[in-house]
Design an enzyme around this catalytic site. Structure first.
Site, mmCIF file in Angstrom:
data_model
loop_
_atom_site.group_PDB
_atom_site.id
_atom_site.type_symbol
_atom_site.label_atom_id
_atom_site.label_comp_id
_atom_site.label_asym_id
_atom_site.label_seq_id
_atom_site.Cartn_x
_atom_site.Cartn_y
_atom_site.Cartn_z
ATOM 1 N N ASP A 278 24.764 -19.321 10.077
ATOM 2 C CA ASP A 278 24.367 -20.657 10.085
ATOM 3 C C ASP A 278 23.290 -20.183 9.658
ATOM 4 O OD1 ASP A 278 23.971 -22.374 11.998
ATOM 5 O OD2 ASP A 278 24.184 -21.803 13.701
ATOM 6 N N ASP A 338 27.292 -30.335 14.760
ATOM 7 C CA ASP A 338 28.079 -30.277 15.819
ATOM 8 C C ASP A 338 28.923 -31.108 16.700
ATOM 9 O OD1 ASP A 338 26.166 -27.839 15.233
ATOM 10 O OD2 ASP A 338 26.205 -27.169 17.050
#
Ligand code: GLA
Length: 513
Positions: A278, A338
């Site tokens: 990430d 997200d």
């Protein structure tokens, strides 16, 4: 000059000299009181601390310096004195092409720095307390040079979109070893494993610090990662982990920066089968244009371990990652920010993937983020739409709910074998929108054996009737039809098809010859 006058003159000179020296030394030793490195330490209750560093330089009322909080590293761009002795600070940084800002208020109180901030603009002010930290602590490390680009050899994994579970959507920082074990137990026992779910992925917040040799440690929530991997493997499942190419992860935990090969080796030694990597703190050291090289470092490091480890890129779809994700050895790449457990979020993401269809292929998938099915804020109808849309998109199916306590209805959505078969079709062709009228959309996906999945979506809250000619949605001639949520064959209706779709719902068909 009398002796007594001489003494006075010498004494005066000594006093002036001492004063000047004192002033110089004093200026060095006690600068403006806010100057210095300050840290706010919040106990994560897992043996690690969430740290915010305010590295300040005060000149009168003006403050400059930096603020480092979780994954973000801001320069102080404004400082404004308030009436109550507080000074308001604005920190600013470039995050890709966007400017990101943060607001703090500070005030000295004895040896501590009182700090007020908000996590999000709509939150109330929280008061925190910072203490002095050694100079240099919390500073951004120097930038490591980047490799030249090359193609990382395909690892041969993920020939169909990965299926499994990830801890983040439901548990966030509350994930720990017992939870992961019991989720593996549930998956192995409730039919999910038989339906194809395989990976149990630990997301952010498992990380501890590093030992003297630089080896990454787990924190208290994960006493023994190798033992956990052994346990998950004993259930016939695989274990995934998470890190960031930056010095810290999105939640502010230890990242992999500068330890890429070492961490990859550690993961392999532990028995890890999947890595989600990430971007997070890497944004403070590298530009978006440099991402490909940054992701290539870990792609190479994973290959070097010789262990089959699925490589999942998470950089929110920046830099058209679908064009180079496979080249850095990526098996899947996030295409968006997200997801949240909300109809708006899920549909905004899911229905926006049309243009990316050409980039999905066996071994390399677009990832519109993990499933929210069963997390409670959408209806069962909406979760069916979520599952159907992800299957049409050949998306990874990573459940994000508590598998230990879901209802039979949620379990049956997640384990609908006929819908999963669409997702896992071996051609690996991603579906596309073939028809749209207002809030109703039809998506079609070519399947192996000259079959086709066709999903009729209704994005409106009210039921809607749709009538189309098969020929208009790419189906020429008679087909066998199967309704994949009702698990029923549908009689061929002739050249035209009419169907009523529930509000926020879906009718999903398989058309075969
Ligand atoms: C980012 C990712 C999420 C999750 C969190 C963890 O926001 O996009 O999927 O991994 O970080 O901190």
């Amino acid at each position: 000059m009398k002796k007594f006058q001489l003494i006075i003159v010498v004494a005066l000179i000594a006093i002036i000299f001492a004063g000047v020296i004192g002033a110089i030394v004093g200026a060095r030793q006690s600068p403006e009181p806010l100057t210095g490195n300050w840290v706010v330490r919040t106990d994560n209750k897992d043996g690690t601390f969430r740290t915010t560093y305010l590295n300040l330089k005060q000149e009168g009322q003006k403050i400059t310096g930096t603020i480092r909080v979780t994954q973000f590293f801001y320069r102080i761009s404004e400082s404004t004195p308030g009436d109550d002795g507080r000074i308001a600070l604005t920190g600013s940084m470039m995050d890709g092409k966007n400017e990101r800002k943060v607001q703090y208020e500070i005030k000295l109180n004895g040896n501590e720095l009182q700090v007020w901030t908000r996590r999000r603009p709509q939150d109330p002010l929280t008061q925190l307390s910072a203490v002095r930290a050694p100079e240099g602590e919390g500073a951004m490390p120097a930038r490591n040079p980047l490799p030249t680009l090359h193609k990382v050899a395909d690892n041969g994994l993920a020939r169909t979109p990965p299926m499994g579970w990830n801890s983040w959507n439901k548990f966030a920082s509350r994930v720990d070893d017992p939870t992961v074990r019991s989720i593996a137990d549930a998956m192995a026992a409730n039919g999910m494993k038989e339906a194809g779910y395989l990976y149990i992925n630990i997301d952010d917040t498992w990380e501890g610090g590093r030992d003297a040799q630089g080896n990454i440690q787990t924190n208290k929530k994960f006493p023994d990662m190798k033992a956990l991997a052994d346990y998950v493997h004993s259930k016939g499942l695989k274990l995934g982990i998470y890190s960031s190419p930056g010095p810290n992860t999105c939640a502010g935990y230890e990242g992999t920066y500068g330890h890429e090969e070492q961490d990859a080796r550690t993961y392999a030694d532990w028995g890890i089968d999947y890595l989600k990597y990430d971007w997070c703190g890497a944004r403070n050291l590298y530009t978006d244009e440099e991402m490909q090289a940054v992701y290539q470092i870990m792609g190479d490091a994973l290959r070097k371990t010789k262990r089959p480890i699925v490589y999942s890129l998470c950089q929110y779809g920046r830099q058209e990652v679908w064009k180079w994700g496979a080249d850095v050895g990526g098996n899947l790449w996030r295409t968006t920010g997200d997801i949240r457990d909300a109809w708006d979020s899920m549909t905004r993401i899911g229905f926006n993937q049309n243009d990316l269809a050409p980039y999905a292929k066996p071994g390399h998938w677009n990832d519109p983020d993990m499933l929210e099915i069963g997390n409670g804020a959408m209806s069962e109808t909406e979760y069916k739409t979520h599952m159907s849309l992800w299957a049409m998109l050949a998306a990874p199916l990573l459940a994000g709910n508590d598998l230990r306590s879901m209802s039979p209805e949620i379990l049956s959505i997640l384990t609908n074998r006929e819908v999963i078969a669409v997702d896992q079709d071996k051609l690996g062709n991603q579906g596309k929108q073939v028809w749209k009228s207002g809030d109703q959309e039809i998506w079609s996906r070519p399947l192996s054996g000259s079959a086709q999945a066709v999903a009729f979506f209704n994005r409106a809250a009210e039921p809607a009737k749709v009538t189309v000619k098969w020929a208009d949605i790419g189906i020429e001639g008679k087909r066998r039809l199967r309704e994949l949520w009702l698990h029923q064959d549908v009689t061929w209706p002739g050249p035209e098809y009419s169907v009523t779709i529930p509000g926020h719902g879906v009718v999903m068909l398989r058309a075969s010859r």
